[in-house]
Design an enzyme around this catalytic site. Structure first.
Site, PDB file in Angstrom:
ATOM      1  N   SER A 141     -18.694 -45.911  11.221  1.00  0.00           N
ATOM      2  CA  SER A 141     -17.803 -46.976  10.564  1.00  0.00           C
ATOM      3  C   SER A 141     -17.574 -46.567   9.286  1.00  0.00           C
ATOM      4  CB  SER A 141     -18.883 -48.100  10.715  1.00  0.00           C
ATOM      5  OG  SER A 141     -18.273 -49.339   9.995  1.00  0.00           O
ATOM      6  N   TYR A 152     -26.155 -53.647   9.494  1.00  0.00           N
ATOM      7  CA  TYR A 152     -25.157 -52.721  10.350  1.00  0.00           C
ATOM      8  C   TYR A 152     -24.793 -51.524   9.270  1.00  0.00           C
ATOM      9  CZ  TYR A 152     -20.395 -51.946  12.157  1.00  0.00           C
ATOM     10  OH  TYR A 152     -19.353 -51.621  12.742  1.00  0.00           O
TER      11      TYR A 152
HETATM   12  P1  NAP Z   1     -16.509 -55.917  20.034  1.00  0.00           P
HETATM   13  O1  NAP Z   1     -15.048 -56.228  20.189  1.00  0.00           O
HETATM   14  O2  NAP Z   1     -17.357 -56.827  19.349  1.00  0.00           O
HETATM   15  O3  NAP Z   1     -17.225 -55.141  21.189  1.00  0.00           O
HETATM   16  C1  NAP Z   1     -18.714 -55.099  21.098  1.00  0.00           C
HETATM   17  C2  NAP Z   1     -18.812 -54.231  22.464  1.00  0.00           C
HETATM   18  O4  NAP Z   1     -20.331 -53.868  22.240  1.00  0.00           O
HETATM   19  C3  NAP Z   1     -18.648 -55.045  23.643  1.00  0.00           C
HETATM   20  O5  NAP Z   1     -18.219 -54.383  24.833  1.00  0.00           O
HETATM   21  C4  NAP Z   1     -19.927 -55.520  23.830  1.00  0.00           C
HETATM   22  O6  NAP Z   1     -20.617 -55.971  25.122  1.00  0.00           O
HETATM   23  C5  NAP Z   1     -21.074 -54.447  23.450  1.00  0.00           C
HETATM   24  N1  NAP Z   1     -22.275 -54.822  23.377  1.00  0.00           N
HETATM   25  C6  NAP Z   1     -22.869 -55.472  22.169  1.00  0.00           C
HETATM   26  N2  NAP Z   1     -24.131 -55.648  22.206  1.00  0.00           N
HETATM   27  C7  NAP Z   1     -24.490 -55.068  23.564  1.00  0.00           C
HETATM   28  C8  NAP Z   1     -25.555 -55.024  24.457  1.00  0.00           C
HETATM   29  N3  NAP Z   1     -26.857 -55.603  23.704  1.00  0.00           N
HETATM   30  N4  NAP Z   1     -25.619 -54.465  25.421  1.00  0.00           N
HETATM   31  C9  NAP Z   1     -24.625 -53.906  25.969  1.00  0.00           C
HETATM   32  N5  NAP Z   1     -23.372 -53.887  25.369  1.00  0.00           N
HETATM   33  C10 NAP Z   1     -23.316 -54.553  24.089  1.00  0.00           C
HETATM   34  O7  NAP Z   1     -16.539 -54.651  18.872  1.00  0.00           O
HETATM   35  P2  NAP Z   1     -15.580 -53.301  18.663  1.00  0.00           P
HETATM   36  O8  NAP Z   1     -14.789 -53.497  17.454  1.00  0.00           O
HETATM   37  O9  NAP Z   1     -14.783 -52.871  19.829  1.00  0.00           O
HETATM   38  O10 NAP Z   1     -16.594 -52.093  18.274  1.00  0.00           O
HETATM   39  C11 NAP Z   1     -17.053 -51.327  18.957  1.00  0.00           C
HETATM   40  C12 NAP Z   1     -17.952 -50.160  18.219  1.00  0.00           C
HETATM   41  O11 NAP Z   1     -16.941 -49.921  16.786  1.00  0.00           O
HETATM   42  C13 NAP Z   1     -19.164 -50.743  17.430  1.00  0.00           C
HETATM   43  O12 NAP Z   1     -20.272 -49.856  17.643  1.00  0.00           O
HETATM   44  C14 NAP Z   1     -18.621 -51.105  16.195  1.00  0.00           C
HETATM   45  O13 NAP Z   1     -19.919 -51.190  15.374  1.00  0.00           O
HETATM   46  C15 NAP Z   1     -17.821 -50.044  15.771  1.00  0.00           C
HETATM   47  N6  NAP Z   1     -16.841 -50.294  14.676  1.00  0.00           N
HETATM   48  C16 NAP Z   1     -15.950 -51.146  14.773  1.00  0.00           C
HETATM   49  C17 NAP Z   1     -14.795 -51.376  13.721  1.00  0.00           C
HETATM   50  C18 NAP Z   1     -13.934 -52.542  13.832  1.00  0.00           C
HETATM   51  O14 NAP Z   1     -13.270 -52.684  12.922  1.00  0.00           O
HETATM   52  N7  NAP Z   1     -13.788 -53.103  14.946  1.00  0.00           N
HETATM   53  C19 NAP Z   1     -14.863 -50.559  12.752  1.00  0.00           C
HETATM   54  C20 NAP Z   1     -15.877 -49.670  12.764  1.00  0.00           C
HETATM   55  C21 NAP Z   1     -16.804 -49.444  13.680  1.00  0.00           C
HETATM   56  P3  NAP Z   1     -20.169 -57.588  25.524  1.00  0.00           P
HETATM   57  O15 NAP Z   1     -18.791 -57.956  25.985  1.00  0.00           O
HETATM   58  O16 NAP Z   1     -21.469 -57.730  26.630  1.00  0.00           O
HETATM   59  O17 NAP Z   1     -20.739 -58.536  24.181  1.00  0.00           O
END
Ligand code: NAP
Length: 254
Positions: free
Chosen positions: A146, A159
């Protein structure tokens, strides 16, 4: 030809949290490049699975809740992928959660849950998949870092701590496993429009402050991350080890 080295035909990839957001984009990218997919998700990832199946690739759901699954269950999840798809070449540790609160008010429960999902589960899956890959003499692990791998952020101390640790873990594993042909790297998305960042985009002051500082002039989309995950999963990245690659519209350059 160089473009052939980006193909993933015959490979099997597992993506955690492949049902929505960035994980769905990573899974689609890998499938479009030729890989079969295992989606490790809490609930049935029907929409992503249907899109993957439409590309002609195989796709299976491996059910697991990363907040409660321990090392044994996660090792069993990796075994399930091998049983159902025959092998495991690529692991993408994408699933993650964020809890926003002033550091003075973070509850122990929120701290623990962030560490469990964003760090502990990442290590246990790296270890389980890494054992297989080491025994076979090759593989690709892509962790998801991130901007808060490099910066402290605001009201997200757990985080930021976990995502800093993901970089340390990625480098430590790369040092141990590179010579055995297992490439461990991380991708560090910038500010991407997903559910994870919905509260930021809903706050007009924070949303404007963030977009004003992105040299590309816009938030990222999950599709902006599709190329880097295919690259890191492919033979084209065979000499890339321990890297944490920002895909951030220039955020860190600012
Ligand atoms: P998101 O839309 O909130 O999706 C999160 C994903 O993680 C969903 O598929 C969720 O599944 C899964 N998840 C959460 N808790 C879980 C658990 N206990 N067991 C299994 N699956 C679980 O987030 P995103 O933005 O796509 O983020 C994905 C990754 O990228 C994360 O590691 C996040 O920290 C990282 N990231 C995101 C950004 C950003 O700007 N969006 C930036 C930097 C890094 P459910 O549908 O079941 O909840």
């Amino acid at each position: 030809m160089i473009l052939d080295s980006f193909r993933l035909d015959g490979r099997v990839a597992m993506v955690t949290g492949g049902n929505r957001g960035l994980g769905a984009a990573y899974a689609m990218a890998l499938a479009e490049a030729g890989a079969d997919l295992a989606l490790l998700c809490r609930s049935d990832p029907q929409a992503t699975a249907a899109r993957i199946a439409a590309t002609g690739r195989r796709v299976v759901h491996v059910p697991a809740d990363l907040a409660t699954a321990g090392p044994a269950e996660l090792a069993a999840a990796v075994e399930t992928v091998v049983e159902r798809l025959g092998r495991l070449d690529i692991l993408v540790n994408n699933a993650g959660i964020i809890r926003r609160a002033p550091a003075a008010e973070i509850t122990a429960q929120d701290w623990d849950e962030v560490m469990t999902v964003d760090l502990d589960a990442v290590f246990h899956l790296c270890q389980a998949a890494g054992r297989l890959m080491l025994a076979r003499g090759g593989g690709r692990i892509i962790n998801v870092a991130s901007m808060l791998t490099f910066q402290g952020g605001i009201r997200v101390a757990g985080y930021a701590a976990a995502k800093h640790a993901v970089a340390g873990l990625t480098k430590a594993l790369a040092n141990e496993w590179a010579a055995a042909g297992v490439n461990v790297n991380a991708v560090a998305p910038g500010y991407i429009a997903t559910d994870n960042t919905a509260p930021l985009r809903a706050d007009p002051v924070r949303a404007a402050a963030i977009s004003d500082r992105i040299p590309a002039g816009r938030w990222g989309t999950p599709e902006d991350l599709m190329g880097v995950v295919v690259f890191l999963a492919s033979d084209a990245a065979r000499y890339v080890h321990g890297a944490v690659i920002p895909v951030d519209g220039g955020w860190l350059a600012r």
